[in-house]
Design an enzyme around this catalytic site. Structure first.
Site, PDB file in Angstrom:
ATOM      1  CD  GLN A  80     -28.307  -0.525  25.423  1.00  0.00           C
ATOM      2  OE1 GLN A  80     -29.016  -0.193  24.671  1.00  0.00           O
ATOM      3  NE2 GLN A  80     -28.239  -0.279  26.692  1.00  0.00           N
ATOM      4  CG  HIS A  81     -29.292  -5.400  28.101  1.00  0.00           C
ATOM      5  ND1 HIS A  81     -29.303  -4.451  28.798  1.00  0.00           N
ATOM      6  CD2 HIS A  81     -30.293  -5.276  26.935  1.00  0.00           C
ATOM      7  CE1 HIS A  81     -30.147  -3.387  28.287  1.00  0.00           C
ATOM      8  NE2 HIS A  81     -30.807  -3.889  27.119  1.00  0.00           N
ATOM      9  CG  ASP A 243     -26.519  -1.762  20.371  1.00  0.00           C
ATOM     10  OD1 ASP A 243     -27.065  -1.370  21.402  1.00  0.00           O
ATOM     11  OD2 ASP A 243     -26.754  -2.809  19.795  1.00  0.00           O
TER      12      ASP A 243
END
EC number: 2.7.1.17
Length: 498
Positions: A80-81, A243
């Site tokens: 992520q991110h 994820d």
């Protein structure tokens, strides 16, 4: 047949799933290279992700022993991110800055202030910006690399980027979009006004991907990619997700009452909710799930990354390290570690460094230090679990995933620290499995079928009874005191009181 892909921090994993017979036919992985800097920089070249995907895909297919043209859909899970900013030709303008990058802490603090502090963030986004989120990475690129920033034509997350490479489509779904910092997690829409605060020169209607539902396809695989992979050109690529969202699907955590804990590079604790959840602690993220609903989550940055550092310090292989952990008593004879080698996110300490406390000439042994770093990583997850409040308080079982979950001694420590039964799914690569399950769900929708996500999870998510671990009441009592020691150290060293 369905393919599940998990593009994580350390590697890309691929699984081949036979839905009809409810089994995994083959799996494989390839590592990634991480670029680190002393200022908290942690970046990767997105092309490394694609190279890893191609290698793992070919090996997983070979291990499965099936024809590639039997594949019907692919699902992508991604860390992520991460900021993947592309130019007009679809090329990255800068290496992808990752979730664990803390170089942007100053920019994050400034953004939180400009949005009206924690209350303003909650009002606009349903969560409070954290240094790991995408928003501060974009602000950092604008401030430090203006030439690259000016070339931005689109902004994607890591899993969105892999979807783009496979389909040519630039889309996003609510689960992964939740961690950008410019997405309203309650209405499931981009907050264009917040994006304008972060990147005023960019048109959000142009640079942000089109939002789709979790059961919708990102698109069909391109002709060129189908030829390269040996696939039929009608193969669907599902929406995919972060994820953690895919890990929730891969552990069957798609309804209230379940808790998943991941012992990966980072650590995550999450529980499904049918409604948005606003915590009184800013570090709990009210993320959307990639299965409808929400997935309130707490993420710690130092789990197997911390244990690996100590293991490598002593030159120990995994089995030897586990043996050392087992040889030491609960509490490591008074040693407390605050394992913030990469800063920390829960609690919010992006500039923190690791501390080894309570060392004496009597307890400074390899065994105690190995045990202390495993315990400390687990204490961080207990702290995160407590922040989830009612969603996790009455959990009777923890579903444990990630690399650390393969260790029987670590599973026992988790059970003893949390005071609750833990068990692992048969398929430890829960994010890759979740991506494959979502791909099957998407394929069913596209074909007009009525098969539910829950029914697919029931067929493919099974628990490994050999990993079922009960807490030892006496050791749990010991850990109550050891955990209080950890919290006292956290307060004295970093002022964390809640």
């Amino acid at each position: 047949m369905y393919i599940g892909v998990d593009c994580g921090t350390q590697s890309t994993k691929v699984v081949v799933v036979d839905l009809d017979n409810a089994r995994i036919l083959g799996e494989a992985s390839r590592p990634h290279q991480l670029v680190e800097g002393g200022n908290g920089r942690r970046e990767q070249d997105p092309e490394d992700w694609m190279d890893a995907f191609f290698g793992a895909f070919a090996e997983a297919l070979a291990n499965a022993g099936i024809e590639s043209r039997t594949i019907r859909a692919i699902g992508i899970s991604g860390q992520q991110h991460g900021l993947v900013a592309l130019d007009a030709d679809g090329k990255p303008v800068h290496p992808a800055k990752l979730w664990c990058d803390t170089e942007t802490a100053v920019e994050n603090a400034a953004l939180v202030d400009r949005l009206g502090g924690e209350a303003g963030c909650l009002d606009k986004l349903g969560l409070v910006l954290q240094t790991g989120y995408t928003a501060s990475k974009l602000a950092w690129l604008r401030a430090t690399h203006p030439e690259a920033y000016r070339r931005i034509d689109s902004i994607l997350l890591p899993h969105d980027y892999l979807n783009f490479r496979l389909t040519g489509e630039k889309v996003a779904e609510a689960g992964d979009a939740s961690g950008t910092g410019y997405f309203d997690t309650r209405t499931r829409q981009w907050r264009q006004d917040v994006f304008a605060t972060i990147a005023p020169e960019l048109d959000p209607g142009k640079v942000l991907p089109r939002l789709i539902e979790s059961h919708e396809p990102a698109g069909k695989i391109t002709s060129a990619m189908a030829q390269q992979l040996g696939l039929s050109e009608d193969v669907l690529v599902s929406s995919g997700g972060g994820d953690n969202m895919m890990g929730a699907i891969g552990t069957g955590n798609i309804q209230p009452g379940l808790v998943t804990v991941s012992l990966g590079t980072s650590g995550t604790v999450y529980a499904f909710s049918s409604e948005p959840v606003l915590s009184d602690n800013a570090t709990v993220a009210n993320f959307c799930a990639s299965s409808d609903g929400w997935l309130p989550l707490a993420c710690t940055m130092n789990v197997t990354s911390a244990t690996t550092l100590v293991r490598n310090l002593f030159g120990l292989e995994l089995d030897a390290f586990s043996g050392k952990v087992a040889d030491a008593p609960a509490g490591a004879e008074g040693i407390t570690i605050l394992p913030f080698f990469n800063g920390e996110r829960v609690p919010n300490l992006p500039h923190a460094t690791a501390s080894f406390l309570g060392l004496t000439s009597l307890n400074a042994t390899q065994a105690n230090l190995c045990r202390a770093v495993v315990e400390s990583a687990t204490f961080g997850l207990r702290y995160g679990l407590e922040l989830l409040g009612d969603l996790a308080r009455d959990a009777s079982q923890i579903r444990l995933i990630g690399g650390g979950a393969r260790s029987p001694v670590w599973r026992q420590i988790v059970a003893d620290v949390l005071g609750v039964e833990v068990i692992c799914p048969h398929i430890n690569e829960a994010a890759a499995l979740g991506a494959a399950i979502q791909a099957a769900w998407c394929d069913e929708h596209a074909r007009g079928g009525r098969t539910t996500l829950a029914s697919i999870c029931e067929r493919l998510v099974s628990l490994d009874q050999d990993t079922r671990t009960q807490p030892d009441p006496e050791i749990h009592d010991t850990y109550q005191e050891v955990y209080r020691r950890y919290r006292t150290a956290l307060e004295k060293r970093h002022g964390v009181t809640h």
